[in-house]
Design a protein around this motif. Sequence first.
Motif, short mmCIF file in Angstrom:
data_model
loop_
_atom_site.label_atom_id
_atom_site.label_comp_id
_atom_site.label_asym_id
_atom_site.label_seq_id
_atom_site.Cartn_x
_atom_site.Cartn_y
_atom_site.Cartn_z
N ILE A 11 8.07 68.20 4.76
CA ILE A 11 8.31 67.18 3.72
C ILE A 11 7.86 67.72 2.37
O ILE A 11 8.55 67.54 1.35
CB ILE A 11 7.59 65.85 4.07
CG1 ILE A 11 8.18 65.25 5.34
CG2 ILE A 11 7.65 64.87 2.91
CD1 ILE A 11 9.65 64.88 5.25
N MET A 12 6.72 68.39 2.35
CA MET A 12 6.25 68.99 1.10
C MET A 12 7.27 70.02 0.58
O MET A 12 7.59 70.04 -0.61
CB MET A 12 4.90 69.67 1.29
CG MET A 12 3.75 68.71 1.46
SD MET A 12 2.20 69.57 1.79
CE MET A 12 1.65 69.83 0.10
N LEU A 13 7.78 70.85 1.47
CA LEU A 13 8.77 71.86 1.07
C LEU A 13 10.05 71.22 0.55
O LEU A 13 10.61 71.66 -0.45
CB LEU A 13 9.06 72.81 2.23
CG LEU A 13 7.94 73.75 2.62
CD1 LEU A 13 8.31 74.55 3.88
CD2 LEU A 13 7.58 74.69 1.48
N LEU A 14 10.50 70.17 1.23
CA LEU A 14 11.68 69.44 0.77
C LEU A 14 11.45 68.89 -0.63
O LEU A 14 12.29 69.04 -1.53
CB LEU A 14 12.02 68.30 1.74
CG LEU A 14 13.08 67.31 1.26
CD1 LEU A 14 14.44 67.99 1.13
CD2 LEU A 14 13.15 66.11 2.19
N ILE A 67 10.55 59.58 -0.69
CA ILE A 67 10.72 60.39 0.52
C ILE A 67 9.50 60.28 1.42
O ILE A 67 9.61 60.09 2.63
CB ILE A 67 11.02 61.86 0.16
CG1 ILE A 67 12.43 61.97 -0.42
CG2 ILE A 67 10.85 62.78 1.38
CD1 ILE A 67 12.76 63.32 -1.02
N TRP A 68 8.31 60.39 0.81
CA TRP A 68 7.09 60.21 1.60
C TRP A 68 7.03 58.81 2.21
O TRP A 68 6.65 58.64 3.37
CB TRP A 68 5.86 60.48 0.73
CG TRP A 68 5.57 61.94 0.52
CD1 TRP A 68 5.93 62.69 -0.55
CD2 TRP A 68 4.84 62.81 1.40
NE1 TRP A 68 5.49 63.97 -0.39
CE2 TRP A 68 4.80 64.07 0.79
CE3 TRP A 68 4.23 62.64 2.63
CZ2 TRP A 68 4.17 65.16 1.37
CZ3 TRP A 68 3.59 63.73 3.21
CH2 TRP A 68 3.56 64.98 2.59
N ALA A 69 7.43 57.81 1.43
CA ALA A 69 7.42 56.43 1.94
C ALA A 69 8.37 56.30 3.13
O ALA A 69 8.04 55.65 4.13
CB ALA A 69 7.81 55.46 0.84
N ALA A 70 9.54 56.92 3.03
CA ALA A 70 10.51 56.88 4.13
C ALA A 70 9.92 57.54 5.38
O ALA A 70 10.12 57.06 6.50
CB ALA A 70 11.81 57.56 3.72
N LEU A 71 9.18 58.62 5.19
CA LEU A 71 8.52 59.26 6.33
C LEU A 71 7.52 58.31 6.98
O LEU A 71 7.50 58.16 8.20
CB LEU A 71 7.82 60.55 5.88
CG LEU A 71 6.95 61.22 6.96
CD1 LEU A 71 7.80 61.73 8.12
CD2 LEU A 71 6.11 62.34 6.35
N ALA A 84 5.31 50.75 2.30
CA ALA A 84 5.24 52.21 2.43
C ALA A 84 5.33 52.88 1.05
O ALA A 84 4.62 53.86 0.78
CB ALA A 84 6.35 52.71 3.34
N LEU A 85 6.19 52.34 0.18
CA LEU A 85 6.34 52.91 -1.17
C LEU A 85 5.07 52.70 -1.99
O LEU A 85 4.64 53.60 -2.72
CB LEU A 85 7.55 52.29 -1.87
CG LEU A 85 7.93 52.90 -3.21
CD1 LEU A 85 8.29 54.37 -3.06
CD2 LEU A 85 9.10 52.13 -3.82
N TYR A 86 4.47 51.53 -1.87
CA TYR A 86 3.20 51.28 -2.57
C TYR A 86 2.13 52.26 -2.09
O TYR A 86 1.46 52.90 -2.90
CB TYR A 86 2.75 49.84 -2.32
CG TYR A 86 1.31 49.59 -2.74
CD1 TYR A 86 0.99 49.41 -4.09
CD2 TYR A 86 0.29 49.57 -1.81
CE1 TYR A 86 -0.33 49.20 -4.47
CE2 TYR A 86 -1.03 49.36 -2.19
CZ TYR A 86 -1.33 49.18 -3.52
OH TYR A 86 -2.64 48.99 -3.90
N PRO A 111 -3.74 62.58 2.37
CA PRO A 111 -4.25 63.63 1.50
C PRO A 111 -3.24 64.74 1.24
O PRO A 111 -3.24 65.34 0.16
CB PRO A 111 -5.46 64.18 2.27
CG PRO A 111 -5.84 63.13 3.24
CD PRO A 111 -4.60 62.35 3.53
N MET A 112 -2.37 65.00 2.22
CA MET A 112 -1.32 66.00 1.98
C MET A 112 -0.40 65.55 0.85
O MET A 112 -0.05 66.33 -0.03
CB MET A 112 -0.51 66.24 3.25
CG MET A 112 -1.24 67.03 4.31
SD MET A 112 -0.24 67.29 5.79
CE MET A 112 0.89 68.54 5.18
N GLU A 113 -0.03 64.26 0.88
CA GLU A 113 0.82 63.75 -0.20
C GLU A 113 0.08 63.77 -1.52
O GLU A 113 0.66 64.08 -2.57
CB GLU A 113 1.31 62.34 0.10
CG GLU A 113 2.25 61.85 -0.99
CD GLU A 113 2.71 60.42 -0.83
OE1 GLU A 113 3.61 60.02 -1.59
OE2 GLU A 113 2.16 59.69 0.02
#
Length: 146
Positions: A11-14, A67-71, A84-86, A111-113
């Motif tokens: 996800i980070m790479l995307l 994208i992170w929220a969708a994950l 999730a978006l919040y 923490p990754m995000e």
Amino acid sequence: MFLSLLIGFPIMLLCLFLQAIFLALCLRQYVRFRHAEQSHDSLGRNALLLGLVMLVMLLGNFVQTAIWAALFLYLGEFDKFETALYFSGVNFATLGYGDIVMTEKWRLLGPMEAAHGILMFGVSTAVLTGAVMDVIKQAKGRRHGH
């Protein structure tokens, strides 16, 4: 923990790839606009140009947050995209309110995000700084007759 890393790094790479696209589009349009409008520089045009740079980079950051929220939604951490978006926005901006937390299984993704988000805000800041420096350079060049 390993599973979080295995899911988080792609996800980070995307997101890095997407921000690179936003960056390239932003810089390409910036250069095109500066070259075409160089003889018509004004305060209003410079403000518009810098505002557009900010908006494009902010849009890139927002897309990544989504994208992170969708994950998080896909992983079943939240039942609504808005929540999730919040949560994603709080992580991405490194606010860390703590009013919503993820389950132990996936909490390393937060923490990754956050690490990803702070890097992306740094990239956005660098792009804007470069644009501001270019506007200053162009203004100095006009004042000195170059």
